[in-house]
Design an enzyme around this catalytic site. Structure first.
Site, PDB file in Angstrom:
ATOM      1  N   ASP A   1      -6.474  -7.115   3.510  1.00  0.00           N
ATOM      2  CA  ASP A   1      -7.585  -6.461   2.824  1.00  0.00           C
ATOM      3  C   ASP A   1      -8.494  -7.518   2.193  1.00  0.00           C
ATOM      4  O   ASP A   1      -9.712  -7.504   2.365  1.00  0.00           O
ATOM      5  CB  ASP A   1      -7.029  -5.514   1.752  1.00  0.00           C
ATOM      6  CG  ASP A   1      -8.125  -4.776   1.008  1.00  0.00           C
ATOM      7  OD1 ASP A   1      -9.061  -4.291   1.670  1.00  0.00           O
ATOM      8  OD2 ASP A   1      -8.045  -4.682  -0.231  1.00  0.00           O
TER       9      ASP A   1
ATOM     10  N   ASP B   1      -2.847 -17.867   0.169  1.00  0.00           N
ATOM     11  CA  ASP B   1      -3.871 -18.383  -0.758  1.00  0.00           C
ATOM     12  C   ASP B   1      -4.603 -19.571  -0.140  1.00  0.00           C
ATOM     13  O   ASP B   1      -5.838 -19.659  -0.188  1.00  0.00           O
ATOM     14  CB  ASP B   1      -3.267 -18.735  -2.130  1.00  0.00           C
ATOM     15  CG  ASP B   1      -2.095 -19.700  -2.045  1.00  0.00           C
ATOM     16  OD1 ASP B   1      -1.524 -19.877  -0.950  1.00  0.00           O
ATOM     17  OD2 ASP B   1      -1.745 -20.300  -3.084  1.00  0.00           O
TER      18      ASP B   1
ATOM     19  N   TYR C   1       0.819  -1.207   0.000  1.00  0.00           N
ATOM     20  CA  TYR C   1       0.000   0.000   0.000  1.00  0.00           C
ATOM     21  C   TYR C   1       0.857   1.264   0.000  1.00  0.00           C
ATOM     22  O   TYR C   1       0.457   2.294  -0.537  1.00  0.00           O
ATOM     23  CB  TYR C   1      -0.917   0.031   1.238  1.00  0.00           C
ATOM     24  CG  TYR C   1      -2.241  -0.648   1.021  1.00  0.00           C
ATOM     25  CD1 TYR C   1      -2.301  -1.989   0.663  1.00  0.00           C
ATOM     26  CD2 TYR C   1      -3.437   0.053   1.176  1.00  0.00           C
ATOM     27  CE1 TYR C   1      -3.511  -2.612   0.466  1.00  0.00           C
ATOM     28  CE2 TYR C   1      -4.651  -0.571   0.984  1.00  0.00           C
ATOM     29  CZ  TYR C   1      -4.685  -1.902   0.631  1.00  0.00           C
ATOM     30  OH  TYR C   1      -5.888  -2.506   0.435  1.00  0.00           O
TER      31      TYR C   1
ATOM     32  N   ASP D   1     -12.338  -9.190   3.609  1.00  0.00           N
ATOM     33  CA  ASP D   1     -13.583  -9.162   2.827  1.00  0.00           C
ATOM     34  C   ASP D   1     -14.200 -10.564   2.762  1.00  0.00           C
ATOM     35  O   ASP D   1     -15.423 -10.727   2.840  1.00  0.00           O
ATOM     36  CB  ASP D   1     -13.341  -8.647   1.396  1.00  0.00           C
ATOM     37  CG  ASP D   1     -13.674  -7.158   1.252  1.00  0.00           C
ATOM     38  OD1 ASP D   1     -13.539  -6.425   2.249  1.00  0.00           O
ATOM     39  OD2 ASP D   1     -14.075  -6.735   0.145  1.00  0.00           O
TER      40      ASP D   1
ATOM     41  N   LYS E   1       3.099 -15.249   1.847  1.00  0.00           N
ATOM     42  CA  LYS E   1       3.430 -16.047   0.661  1.00  0.00           C
ATOM     43  C   LYS E   1       4.944 -16.227   0.619  1.00  0.00           C
ATOM     44  O   LYS E   1       5.638 -15.689  -0.253  1.00  0.00           O
ATOM     45  CB  LYS E   1       2.918 -15.341  -0.602  1.00  0.00           C
ATOM     46  CG  LYS E   1       1.431 -15.504  -0.845  1.00  0.00           C
ATOM     47  CD  LYS E   1       1.052 -16.870  -1.432  1.00  0.00           C
ATOM     48  CE  LYS E   1       1.522 -17.003  -2.856  1.00  0.00           C
ATOM     49  NZ  LYS E   1       1.175 -18.369  -3.395  1.00  0.00           N
TER      50      LYS E   1
HETATM   51  C1  IPM Z   1     -10.538  -1.444   3.429  1.00  0.00           C
HETATM   52  C2  IPM Z   1     -10.752  -0.758   2.110  1.00  0.00           C
HETATM   53  C3  IPM Z   1      -9.600   0.200   1.837  1.00  0.00           C
HETATM   54  C4  IPM Z   1      -8.347  -0.627   1.714  1.00  0.00           C
HETATM   55  C5  IPM Z   1      -9.801   1.115   0.618  1.00  0.00           C
HETATM   56  C6  IPM Z   1     -11.073   1.917   0.713  1.00  0.00           C
HETATM   57  C7  IPM Z   1      -8.616   2.026   0.413  1.00  0.00           C
HETATM   58  O1  IPM Z   1     -10.914  -1.692   1.102  1.00  0.00           O
HETATM   59  O2  IPM Z   1     -10.426  -0.735   4.444  1.00  0.00           O
HETATM   60  O3  IPM Z   1     -10.507  -2.667   3.466  1.00  0.00           O
HETATM   61  O4  IPM Z   1      -8.006  -1.124   0.624  1.00  0.00           O
HETATM   62  O5  IPM Z   1      -7.670  -0.785   2.729  1.00  0.00           O
HETATM   63 MG    MG Z   2     -10.978  -3.707   1.791  1.00  0.00          MG
END
Ligand code: IPM
Ligand code: MG
Length: 367
Positions: free
Chosen positions: A250, A226, A142, A254, A193
């Site tokens: 990240d 993975d 990042y 999700d 990884k």
């Molecule tokens: C998260 C989001 C952020 C990230 C974006 C909005 C920059 O996806 O907080 O998970 O990638 O960290």
């Molecule tokens: Mg995210």
């Protein structure tokens, strides 16, 4: 009387709608519990860009730095798709994370009993799920340099991002994971990884060394990231605490969010190191979900992730453990009653609006 300063950054899309529900809870806690919250509010993301051409202004950055805690809604939307990269809405969030040095991102994924059948996974796979992803938040790909697109001059361009981690960054995030594991089921799984990436080899080495030196009472395992993603959907209950880097965290968070039924359920806390003198940590609390521009402004968004993020704020920034427990119990109670926003709607339940969900949770909290 204690005062507790909160800086609110509702942001874009459904951010302001979700934040409005937290505001009601803050007002109630000030009235009924003399909680002493003092709030101020700023702009972040597209709304900040519209107002002053930046994803967050220096003045608002200063307020975020000075507050006891920052509550953040969401940023982004198609309206700002064409703005320059440096001032895109996400840049505001990334600046907050970097300048406040919020290296530790806690993303708990809990399956509320009432939602055990609203996941895309089978009920027995996610029933009783309680895992915590600890994501490194200020390093890795990042922020690594170089980060650029260069013109190769032959009609080709090259896009470059740099994955980079130093020992201290891996040590401090793994220490956070081990410490939290001790308050839970005492297990940490580290994901990287190392079969492909040098930063993964170092990650694995440092986590192992930190474990050996200071946390050998905690059970540690390692998984390739993975495979970790696969195991998260195969049998997520095998995990207690997962510690991983910024990018893998990240994606894995999700995935973990969907295990709980909806992205609209998952809160997060982003914490800095404790101050040497006061012991206080800089902190920002935000839902894992985005700004959901497709449903923004309709009053139908799920405010639970935002409210649960405020519960994390009570717990981690203000040590208001009883209030945090009570607020989380209020969320569970409302779900038990069958009240649902659209994203978690299922047969036999009652569909309600964002504001009705906020009111119901507040009523259950005030009970
Ligand atoms: C998260 C989001 C952020 C990230 C974006 C909005 C920059 O996806 O907080 O998970 O990638 O960290
Ligand atoms: Mg995210």
């Amino acid at each position: 009387m204690t005062t507790r300063s909160l800086f609110l950054l509702p942001g874009d899309g459904i951010g302001p709608e979700a934040m409005a529900e937290v505001r009601k809870i803050i007002a109630h806690m000030n009235d009924a519990d003399s909680a002493g919250f003092v709030t101020d509010e700023g702009l972040v993301g597209g709304s900040a860009y519209d107002a002053h051409g930046q994803a967050i202004s220096d003045a608002d950055m200063d307020k975020a730095m000075a507050a006891d805690a920052v509550l953040f809604g969401a940023v982004g939307g198609p309206k700002w798709d064409a703005v320059p990269y440096e001032v895109r809405p996400e840049a505001g969030l990334l600046r907050l994370r970097k300048d406040m040095e919020l290296f530790a991102n806690l993303r708990p994924a809990i399956c509320y009993p009432a939602l055990a059948n609203s996941s895309s996974l089978k009920q027995d796979v996610i029933e009783g799920l309680d895992i915590l992803i600890v994501r490194e938040l200020t390093g890795g790909v990042y922020f690594g340099e170089p980060k650029e697109i260069i013109d190769l001059g032959n009609g080709q361009k090259r896009g470059i991002d740099t994955q980079v981690y130093d020992t201290y960054e891996i040590d401090r995030i793994s220490a956070v994971a081990f410490e939290l594991a001790r308050t839970r089921r005492n297990e940490v799984c580290s994901m990287e990884k190392r079969n492909v990436m040098k930063s993964g080899v170092l990650w694995n080495e440092v986590v192992t060394a930190t474990h050996k030196a200071r946390f050998s009472d905690v059970k540690l395992s390692h998984m390739l990231a993975d495979a970790g993603g696969m195991q998260l959907v195969r049998w997520p209950k095998q995990f207690d605490v997962i510690v991983t880097d910024n990018l893998f965290g990240d994606m894995l968070s999700d995935i973990a969010a969907m295990l709980t039924g909806s992205l609209g359920m998952l809160p997060s806390a982003s914490l800095g190191a404790p101050d040497a003198k006061t012991g206080k940590r800089k902190a920002l609390y935000e839902p894992v979900h985005g700004s959901a521009p497709d449903i923004a402004g309709q009053g139908i968004a799920n405010p639970i992730a935002m409210i649960a993020s405020f519960a994390m704020c009570l717990r981690y920034s203000f040590n208001m453990v009883a209030e945090a427990d009570r607020l989380e119990a209020a969320i569970a109670a409302v779900l038990d009653k069958g009240l649902r926003t659209g994203d978690i709607m299922s047969d036999g339940c009652q569909k309600i609006t964002t504001a009705e969900m906020g009111d119901a949770i507040l009523a259950a909290y005030a009970g």
